[in-house]
Design an enzyme around this catalytic site. Structure first.
Site, mmCIF file in Angstrom:
data_model
loop_
_atom_site.group_PDB
_atom_site.id
_atom_site.type_symbol
_atom_site.label_atom_id
_atom_site.label_comp_id
_atom_site.label_asym_id
_atom_site.label_seq_id
_atom_site.Cartn_x
_atom_site.Cartn_y
_atom_site.Cartn_z
ATOM 1 N N ASP A 63 0.822 -1.220 0.000
ATOM 2 C CA ASP A 63 0.000 0.000 0.000
ATOM 3 C C ASP A 63 0.854 1.268 0.000
ATOM 4 O OD1 ASP A 63 -2.390 -1.245 -0.012
ATOM 5 O OD2 ASP A 63 -2.749 -1.079 2.134
ATOM 6 N N LYS A 67 -3.826 3.389 -2.591
ATOM 7 C CA LYS A 67 -4.976 4.273 -2.773
ATOM 8 C C LYS A 67 -5.083 5.064 -1.497
ATOM 9 C CE LYS A 67 -8.217 0.549 -1.771
ATOM 10 N NZ LYS A 67 -8.818 1.007 -0.562
ATOM 11 N N MET A 121 -6.998 9.063 9.878
ATOM 12 C CA MET A 121 -7.630 9.672 8.695
ATOM 13 C C MET A 121 -8.496 10.869 9.076
ATOM 14 S SD MET A 121 -8.527 6.172 6.610
ATOM 15 C CE MET A 121 -8.869 5.116 8.004
HETATM 16 N N1 SAH Z 1 -3.632 -0.039 9.235
HETATM 17 C C1 SAH Z 1 -3.040 1.240 9.538
HETATM 18 C C2 SAH Z 1 -4.040 2.366 9.359
HETATM 19 C C3 SAH Z 1 -4.516 2.501 7.943
HETATM 20 S S1 SAH Z 1 -5.596 3.849 7.733
HETATM 21 C C4 SAH Z 1 -2.465 1.221 10.935
HETATM 22 O O1 SAH Z 1 -2.736 0.295 11.698
HETATM 23 O O2 SAH Z 1 -1.709 2.132 11.272
HETATM 24 C C5 SAH Z 1 -4.505 5.104 7.183
HETATM 25 C C6 SAH Z 1 -4.305 6.137 8.260
HETATM 26 O O3 SAH Z 1 -3.431 5.652 9.253
HETATM 27 C C7 SAH Z 1 -3.686 7.419 7.792
HETATM 28 O O4 SAH Z 1 -4.621 8.271 7.175
HETATM 29 C C8 SAH Z 1 -3.204 7.985 9.099
HETATM 30 O O5 SAH Z 1 -4.257 8.500 9.867
HETATM 31 C C9 SAH Z 1 -2.712 6.731 9.791
HETATM 32 N N2 SAH Z 1 -1.291 6.484 9.556
HETATM 33 C C10 SAH Z 1 -0.725 5.406 9.016
HETATM 34 N N3 SAH Z 1 0.613 5.516 8.982
HETATM 35 C C11 SAH Z 1 0.901 6.710 9.543
HETATM 36 C C12 SAH Z 1 2.111 7.407 9.823
HETATM 37 N N4 SAH Z 1 3.291 6.896 9.536
HETATM 38 N N5 SAH Z 1 2.013 8.607 10.419
HETATM 39 C C13 SAH Z 1 0.835 9.144 10.744
HETATM 40 N N6 SAH Z 1 -0.335 8.533 10.495
HETATM 41 C C14 SAH Z 1 -0.302 7.334 9.914
#
Ligand code: SAH
Length: 283
Positions: free
Chosen positions: A50, A71, A186
């Site tokens: 991703d 995406k 998000m």
């Molecule tokens: N599965 C992921 C979340 C996916 S949804 C998890 O467990 O972290 C995607 C959202 O995750 C982004 O919009 C943001 O809010 C957050 N996110 C993921 N990686 C990030 C990062 N390195 N720094 C800040 N926010 C992050």
């Protein structure tokens, strides 16, 4: 580079042809991968990854084909179906498939949906959890997602739903009134709406808020603000997603636990950020 990382002795699971392993890659820093993830990267024929997966991680799967399935920002979910069916197709061709997702695959990442489709098509799966951004990303900013003196619960919410709109199914009033600390994934697109919902439900304008963008990477930025000022401050700082937003007093702990700042020579700002008037270590 790849060979210098040797997995410790253990009967590591074998990624068999025709299987799909859904694996969390952690929030960014490649060092936050799990050993199961590394074991998977070593064996995969194909890695489907991703947008939030750091490319450096793919270097650990030098023999695999790397397919980008990125995406961002709640685009229509038709594409999600394509990704899931692509996984099915690759498995049916006898590939060893690694589906690599940012953070943890089952936390706001549609990993559950992909797993469901695979199972419905009779494809065997394994799930490899990862460090979620809402926990690990905050830790890199010096914010403990729980702390005995601050919170006995934490609420994880997503700032928008499948259509990209502000999440309408959420009862923000209940969240505002019942959650000591709120960790929002998000949330950037709808921060105005989210902050007003929380304020309208009675959270104070002075409530501490932290925004951590591209957490755990070299580009990590942290903004400390308040519920009343966060919209203007995010705008003024020019912060962009991906971001984790933390609302609650846990944010104050950063004043003493900003370990990256300390490594860079900053001294803690306040050794008792909760202002309890007693030693931080007392039982
Ligand atoms: N599965 C992921 C979340 C996916 S949804 C998890 O467990 O972290 C995607 C959202 O995750 C982004 O919009 C943001 O809010 C957050 N996110 C993921 N990686 C990030 C990062 N390195 N720094 C800040 N926010 C992050």
């Amino acid at each position: 580079m790849t060979d210098s990382l040797t997995l410790p002795q253990k009967n590591w699971p074998v990624l068999e042809p025709g299987w799909v392993w859904l694996c969390g890659a952690g929030p960014g820093d490649p060092g936050l991968l799990t050993l199961h993830a590394l074991n998977a990267l070593r064996q995969a024929d194909v890695v489907i990854y991703d947008a939030l997966v750091q490319e450096a991680i793919l270097d650990w799967a030098p023999n695999a084909k790397h397919i980008y399935a990125g995406k961002r920002g709640g685009k229509p979910s038709a594409k999600q179906r394509d990704i899931s069916l692509h996984l099915v197709e690759l498995a049916r061709k006898g590939k060893r498939v690694l589906r690599l997702k940012g953070g943890d695959p089952f936390v706001f990442g549609r990993g559950g949906e992909e797993a469901q489709t695979l199972v419905q098509h009779g494809v065997p799966i394994r799930i490899i959890p990862g460090i979620s951004a809402g926990i690990g990303g905050l830790a890199y900013a010096g914010i403990p997602v729980t702390h005995r003196d601050v919170n006995q619960s934490v609420t994880f919410v997503t700032g928008h739903d499948q259509t990209g709109n502000a999440t309408s199914s959420l009862d923000w009033k209940a969240i505002a009134q019942g959650s000591q600390v709120i960790v929002i994934y998000m949330g950037m697109k709808h921060i105005q709406r989210i902050s007003s919902e929380l304020l309208n439900a009675g959270r104070p304008t002075s409530e501490p808020v932290a925004i951590v963008t591209t957490a755990t990477t070299e580009d990590q930025r942290v903004l400390e603000t308040t519920l009343g000022s966060c919209v203007a401050d995010i705008d003024a700082a020019g912060l962009e997603p991906p971001a984790i937003i933390c609302v609650g007093r846990s944010v104050l702990m950063r004043q003493v636990l900003d370990w990256q700042g300390m490594a860079a020579g900053l001294t803690p700002r306040n050794l008792d950020p909760l202002d309890r008037g007693r030693p931080a270590e007392s039982a």
